[in-house]
Design an enzyme around this catalytic site. Structure first.
Site, PDB file in Angstrom:
ATOM      1  CB  CYS A 113      -0.937   0.001   1.199  1.00 45.92           C
ATOM      2  SG  CYS A 113      -1.942  -1.483   1.279  1.00 45.92           S
ATOM      3  CG  HIS A 244      -3.118   3.154   2.749  1.00 47.56           C
ATOM      4  ND1 HIS A 244      -3.637   2.883   1.506  1.00 47.56           N
ATOM      5  CD2 HIS A 244      -3.201   1.997   3.464  1.00 47.56           C
ATOM      6  CE1 HIS A 244      -4.008   1.617   1.469  1.00 47.56           C
ATOM      7  NE2 HIS A 244      -3.759   1.057   2.647  1.00 47.56           N
ATOM      8  CG  ASN A 274      -6.712  -1.086   1.742  1.00 42.82           C
ATOM      9  OD1 ASN A 274      -6.038  -0.587   0.845  1.00 42.82           O
ATOM     10  ND2 ASN A 274      -6.183  -1.600   2.828  1.00 42.82           N
TER      11      ASN A 274
END
Ligand code: UT7
Length: 324
Positions: A113, A244, A274
């Site tokens: 990520c 994030h 996500n």
């Protein structure tokens, strides 16, 4: 020579998957997912739509918004945990082909990520060394293909999508990327992983969610404090805090620890879930397309993911404000 982010683009698949979809298939509820994660919906790519397809779409937009063609780009970096192929060819090579570009340096970055921030850091280094002029960086994920739909602890969390940006050389310091800090701790690899070929396990993502949550809040908070202090900045100097997008409760805790107000925070986790390496560029694209991100605004990016990896960046948006 400085490096600056001159354009942003994203690709969001059409299909919307609600929490009820999961509640209809496994032992979970819309209420649990909403309360514990803040996610209401996520996007699902078509069966034959790969990370390279989504990355190429986002790239086309970023390149046209930079008033360039693919021939102006001299390097492509793609961050992904859901590549078209296993290790080779890289998704960046496939994106280059789909964009009709040959004879170009193209490679993938594996930093989960945090991948987009890592890609930004590599692009900046190539530009500041004078080696490249215009670097296309992409974060693209078909993350839903890594999900075990028998594992309710992870499959509702992730979504698909892509984001891309053009990073260009400039001699104007006001447009420059101010600073980037990228780091990792491989000692924490077991918190978040996808088993490899040879492991005997299926290639489904696994996460020790609660432990990861705590490390994420701590790391994202400290990372921001460090980069602000190093550059003699405070949260007041930041127009848009783009963390994030993993879990709304993480974003809330980090935002409160750092004292950002709601107008500074960029939140998209409720609608996209996500999207790993795509989450930060998709979030930047969201504020760009809504007209909230203006030329010259200061962005603070803050990422965290498998590795464990983490990274933050302070930069001034050097693209043109969108006409609304
Ligand atoms: O992008 C990379 C970084 N990723 C992150 O930073 C994500 C970090 N972690 C998280 O976002 C959260 O930890 C989760 C959303 C994954 C989990 O939330 P949590 O509040 O930490 O829950 P938990 O793991 O402590 O589980 C609490 C309970 C457990 O049941 P018991 O053992 O208390 O009976 C789980 O089995 O919730 C249960 N549970 C669920 N219940 C209903 C876990 N998933 C679900 C579910 N529906 N989908």
């Amino acid at each position: 020579m400085y490096a600056s982010l001159i354009s942003i683009g994203a690709y969001v698949p059409n299909e919307i998957r609600t929490n009820q979809w999961f509640a209809d298939r496994m032992d979970t509820t819309d209420e649990w997912i909403t309360k514990r994660t803040g996610i209401s919906t996520r996007r699902i790519s078509k069966k034959d739509e790969l990370a390279s397809d989504m990355g190429a779409e986002a790239s086309r937009l970023a390149i046209s918004r930079a008033n360039m063609t693919i021939d102006d780009i001299d390097m492509i970096i793609c961050a992904t945990i859901s590549p078209d192929y296993y290790c080779m060819p890289s998704t960046a090579c496939v994106i280059a082909d789909k964009l009709g570009r040959k004879n170009i340096m193209a490679m993938d970055i594996s930093a989960a990520c945090t991948g987009f921030v890592y890609a930004l850091s590599v692009a900046r280094a190539f530009i500041e060394s004078g080696t490249k002029q215009n670097v296309l960086i992409v974060g693209s994920e078909k993350a839903t293909q890594l999900m075990d739909y028998d594992d309710r602890t992870i499959c509702p969390l992730f979504g698909d999508g892509a984001g891309a940006a053009v990073i260009s050389a400039t001699d104007d310091k006001t447009d420059a990327i101010v600073d980037i800090n990228c780091s990792s701790d491989g000692g924490l690899q077991e918190l978040l992983l996808t088993p490899g070929i040879g492991s005997g396990e299926k290639q489904y993502m696994q996460m020790k969610g609660n432990e990861t949550f705590k490390v994420a809040v701590r790391t994202l908070t400290n990372d921001v404090k460090m980069i602000l202090a190093k550059n003699n900045l405070t949260t007041k100097d930041i127009d848009h805090f783009v963390p994030h997008q993993a879990n709304y409760r993480i974003l809330k805790a980090v935002g409160e620890n750092l004292g950002f107000d709601d107008s500074q925070k960029v939140i998209t986790v409720h609608k996209y879930g996500n999207t790993s390496s795509a989450s930060i560029p998709m979030a930047i694209n969201d504020i760009y397309e809504s007209g909230r991100l203006k030329q010259g605004d200061t962005l603070l990016l803050d990422a965290f993911g498998g590795g464990l990896t983490w990274g933050s960046a302070v930069l001034n948006f050097a693209g043109k404000t969108i006409d609304k």
